[in-house]
Scaffold this motif. Structure first.
Motif, PDB file in Angstrom:
ATOM      1  N   ASP A 104      45.202  42.602  41.022  1.00  0.00           N
ATOM      2  CA  ASP A 104      45.289  41.150  40.863  1.00  0.00           C
ATOM      3  C   ASP A 104      44.074  40.500  40.218  1.00  0.00           C
ATOM      4  O   ASP A 104      44.128  39.350  39.818  1.00  0.00           O
ATOM      5  N   SER A 105      42.978  41.204  40.093  1.00  0.00           N
ATOM      6  CA  SER A 105      41.748  40.575  39.592  1.00  0.00           C
ATOM      7  C   SER A 105      41.761  40.439  38.071  1.00  0.00           C
ATOM      8  O   SER A 105      42.479  41.141  37.362  1.00  0.00           O
ATOM      9  N   GLU A 106      40.941  39.515  37.590  1.00  0.00           N
ATOM     10  CA  GLU A 106      40.800  39.327  36.145  1.00  0.00           C
ATOM     11  C   GLU A 106      40.145  40.558  35.510  1.00  0.00           C
ATOM     12  O   GLU A 106      40.496  40.951  34.400  1.00  0.00           O
ATOM     13  N   ASP A 107      39.207  41.197  36.216  1.00  0.00           N
ATOM     14  CA  ASP A 107      38.577  42.424  35.715  1.00  0.00           C
ATOM     15  C   ASP A 107      39.618  43.530  35.532  1.00  0.00           C
ATOM     16  O   ASP A 107      39.569  44.283  34.558  1.00  0.00           O
ATOM     17  N   ALA A 108      40.576  43.615  36.472  1.00  0.00           N
ATOM     18  CA  ALA A 108      41.644  44.615  36.365  1.00  0.00           C
ATOM     19  C   ALA A 108      42.509  44.335  35.144  1.00  0.00           C
ATOM     20  O   ALA A 108      42.909  45.260  34.435  1.00  0.00           O
TER      21      ALA A 108
END
Length: 180
Positions: free
Chosen positions: A117-121
Motif C-alpha cells: 500500500d505504500s508509495e515506495d512500494a
C-alpha cells in the motif's frame, strides 16, 4: 470477425486429428490445435514463457509473430524476480523484435497480489515492471484492487473444489456461467 482465442502449451495437440484432440473440450470461439492456431491466428493467444521460447525458435510458428501484436499480459508478475525476471525481460524484447514492435507500441497488463500500500512500494513496482517490459515508468499506471465478500458463485466454486481432488474447468463453467 468473431473474437477467437487459443491456448498454446505443452498439451495443445498438433492437429485436430491427434488422439488427444477433443472438440467437446473446447470453449466457444476456441481454436484447439497447433495447426489451426497457425492458420487461423487467434486474436488472443494464451501461453507461458517456456512455450513462447519454443515458438520463437520454430520455423512453423514464425507467422504467429507479426506487427499486429497489441497486448502482452503477464500474470503473477511478482514471481519474476532475479534470473526469472531477467529471462522474461529478454523474452519480451525478443518477442517485440520478432513482431517489429517497440515497447511503446504495445500495451502491457500485469497482475500481482503483492503490491503493498505504500508509495515506495508503488514506485518500486513501476520500476520493476519497466525493467521487465521496457515501458517507461511514467506510462505505467497501478490500479489497486480490493477484496470483496465472496459471491454465491465464488462459494459454489470453492465448495466444488474442496469436494473434488480434480475438476475440469469445463465442469465448473458452462456457457460462460458458473454451474451452481
Amino acid at each position: 470477425k468473431k473474437l477467437n482465442f487459443a491456448v498454446y502449451n505443452g498439451n495443445t495437440p498438433e492437429t485436430a486429428n491427434s488422439p488427444t484432440f477433443n472438440e467437446d473440450d473446447l470453449f466457444a470461439n476456441e481454436i484447439g490445435s497447433r495447426d489451426d492456431i497457425r492458420t487461423q491466428k487467434p486474436n488472443i493467444l494464451l501461453t507461458n514463457p517456456s512455450v513462447l521460447e519454443y515458438m520463437l525458435l520454430r520455423h512453423q510458428d514464425k507467422d504467429l509473430f507479426s506487427n499486429e501484436l497489441k497486448w502482452i499480459v503477464i500474470d503473477e508478475t511478482h514471481t519474476f524476480k532475479g534470473s526469472a525476471g531477467a529471462e522474461l525481460a529478454m523474452l519480451i524484447r525478443r518477442i517485440l523484435k520478432a513482431c517489429d514492435r517497440t515497447p511503446d507500441q504495445v500495451r502491457f497488463a500485469t497482475s500481482s497480489a503483492t503490491i503493498g500500500d505504500s508509495e515506495d512500494a508503488a514506485i518500486a513496482l513501476k520500476q520493476f515492471i519497466s525493467d521487465i517490459t521496457g515501458q517507461e515508468t511514467d506510462k505505467i499506471e497501478i490500479i489497486r484492487g480490493f477484496r470483496s465478500e465472496p459471491s454465491t458463485s465464488d462459494l459454489s466454486i470453492k465448495n466444488k473444489l474442496a469436494e473434488n481432488d480434480f475438476i475440469l474447468l469445463k465442469d465448473l463453467i458452462k456457457d460462460g456461467t458458473i454451474e451452481e
